[in-house]
Design a protein around this motif. Structure first.
Motif, PDB file in Angstrom:
ATOM      1  N   CYS A 137       4.497  -4.519  -7.704  1.00 46.47           N
ATOM      2  CA  CYS A 137       4.155  -4.017  -6.372  1.00 46.47           C
ATOM      3  C   CYS A 137       4.711  -4.995  -5.347  1.00 46.47           C
ATOM      4  O   CYS A 137       4.303  -6.169  -5.305  1.00 46.47           O
ATOM      5  N   CYS A 140       1.738  -5.989  -2.700  1.00 45.56           N
ATOM      6  CA  CYS A 140       0.734  -6.962  -3.177  1.00 45.56           C
ATOM      7  C   CYS A 140       1.385  -8.144  -3.887  1.00 45.56           C
ATOM      8  O   CYS A 140       0.728  -9.142  -4.152  1.00 45.56           O
ATOM      9  N   ARG A 144       1.366  -5.066 -11.495  1.00 46.48           N
ATOM     10  CA  ARG A 144       0.072  -4.395 -11.626  1.00 46.48           C
ATOM     11  C   ARG A 144      -0.093  -3.842 -13.045  1.00 46.48           C
ATOM     12  O   ARG A 144       0.887  -3.408 -13.669  1.00 46.48           O
ATOM     13  N   HIS A 150      -0.608   1.593  -6.327  1.00 46.59           N
ATOM     14  CA  HIS A 150      -0.832   1.120  -4.956  1.00 46.59           C
ATOM     15  C   HIS A 150      -1.216   2.311  -4.081  1.00 46.59           C
ATOM     16  O   HIS A 150      -0.452   3.270  -3.960  1.00 46.59           O
ATOM     17  N   SER A 156      -3.751  -1.203  -0.989  1.00 47.11           N
ATOM     18  CA  SER A 156      -4.086  -2.154  -2.060  1.00 47.11           C
ATOM     19  C   SER A 156      -3.758  -1.503  -3.395  1.00 47.11           C
ATOM     20  O   SER A 156      -3.758  -0.270  -3.515  1.00 47.11           O
ATOM     21  N   CYS A 157      -3.514  -2.338  -4.406  1.00 35.72           N
ATOM     22  CA  CYS A 157      -3.365  -1.823  -5.760  1.00 35.72           C
ATOM     23  C   CYS A 157      -4.766  -1.602  -6.332  1.00 35.72           C
ATOM     24  O   CYS A 157      -5.616  -2.491  -6.272  1.00 35.72           O
TER      25      CYS A 157
HETATM   26 ZN    ZN Z   1      -0.032  -3.018  -4.331  1.00 40.42          ZN
END
Ligand code: ZN
Ligand code: ZN
Length: 262
Positions: A137, A140, A144, A150, A156-157
């Motif tokens: 990502c 972020c 992930r 995301h 946000s993830c």
């Molecule tokens: Zn993310």
């Protein structure tokens, strides 16, 4: 260490779109807060039920029925608050922000060649394993985990992201999925139970007075309206609950069922 600087809690420095209330114990994310509308759609008819139907049921049918209704209502409201206001499974961002152009370029190729892992999802063909990618990502700055995605609304993830629910103004993910399922299940039960008790009010009065249905509806118009509201209001949460039972039986979430090619 500079003691003059105020000590900030993690939620006060949160870089995503979530807004925190009650010292970080309650959060909400997204552009429009429909969750208050959902709360009103439950609280207003419940208030009318306690004002017009429950006293008659309590005195003429059974005292246990309004108590059971209160329990299901409490379960429904608590699960609504938990699913709408708790952390859905936000994965912490990488705090080591790149400072040079060289470091910025490093993130690029990682996203071009994603890894993949096999997860234990039941598919149509059980002999075919399902491969889910592990992507990098760039927002972020983390690799992930599989099944995390995301969310653009939350920025946000989210671990095991099911979907971003506009009605609850929050993502549904690993940490609040159980509350979400409890909410739609208890909401369905609440709608059925309210409709049943309201019809019971109208029909029992008609039976005891040996009157007509029209007269019974005129005697208890609010109960009759709540019964219709309960029947109509049960359709959407029931369909959603059945859909999620189906997904759980397959070991999948909504995003995987909708988006992943079989
Ligand atoms: Zn993310
Ligand atoms: Zn989201």
């Amino acid at each position: 260490m500079d003691s003059s600087k105020p000590h900030l809690r993690n939620y006060q420095m949160f870089p995503g779109h979530a807004t925190f209330y009650l010292k970080g114990h309650f959060q909400s994310a997204g552009k429009r807060s429909y969750s208050l509308l959902v709360f009103a759609a439950i609280a207003v008819p419940a208030g009318l039920f306690f004002g017009f139907t429950a006293p008659w049921i309590w005195n003429n049918v059974s005292q246990s029925l309004p108590i059971v209704f209160s329990y299901i209502l409490l379960l429904c409201v608590m699960s609504l608050v938990r699913s709408a206001g708790s952390d859905p499974g936000i994965l912490p961002r990488n705090i080591h922000i790149e400072t040079s152009d060289t470091e910025k370029r490093e993130a690029g190729p990682l996203n071009i060649a994603p890894l993949s892992v096999t997860v234990n999802c039941r598919q149509y063909d059980e002999d075919r394993p399902l491969y889910l990618p592990i992507n990098y990502c760039t927002v972020c700055r983390i690799w992930r985990p599989a099944r995390a995605i995301h969310c653009r609304d939350c920025d946000s993830c989210i671990d095991f992201m099911d979907h971003h629910c506009v009605w609850l103004n929050n993502c549904i993910g690993a940490r609040n999925y159980r509350y979400f399922f409890c909410f739609i299940l208890s909401l369905s039960l609440l709608a059925y139970f309210m409709a049943t008790l309201c019809f019971l009010h109208v029909l029992t009065w008609r039976h005891r007075k040996l009157s007509t249905t029209i007269a019974a509806v005129r005697f208890a118009p609010v109960s009759f309206a709540l019964a219709i509201y309960g029947v109509l209001g049960s359709i959407y949460p029931t369909a959603l609950a059945l859909y999620h039972i189906f997904l759980m039986s397959r070991g999948e979430n909504t995003r995987e069922f909708v988006c992943i090619d079989q």
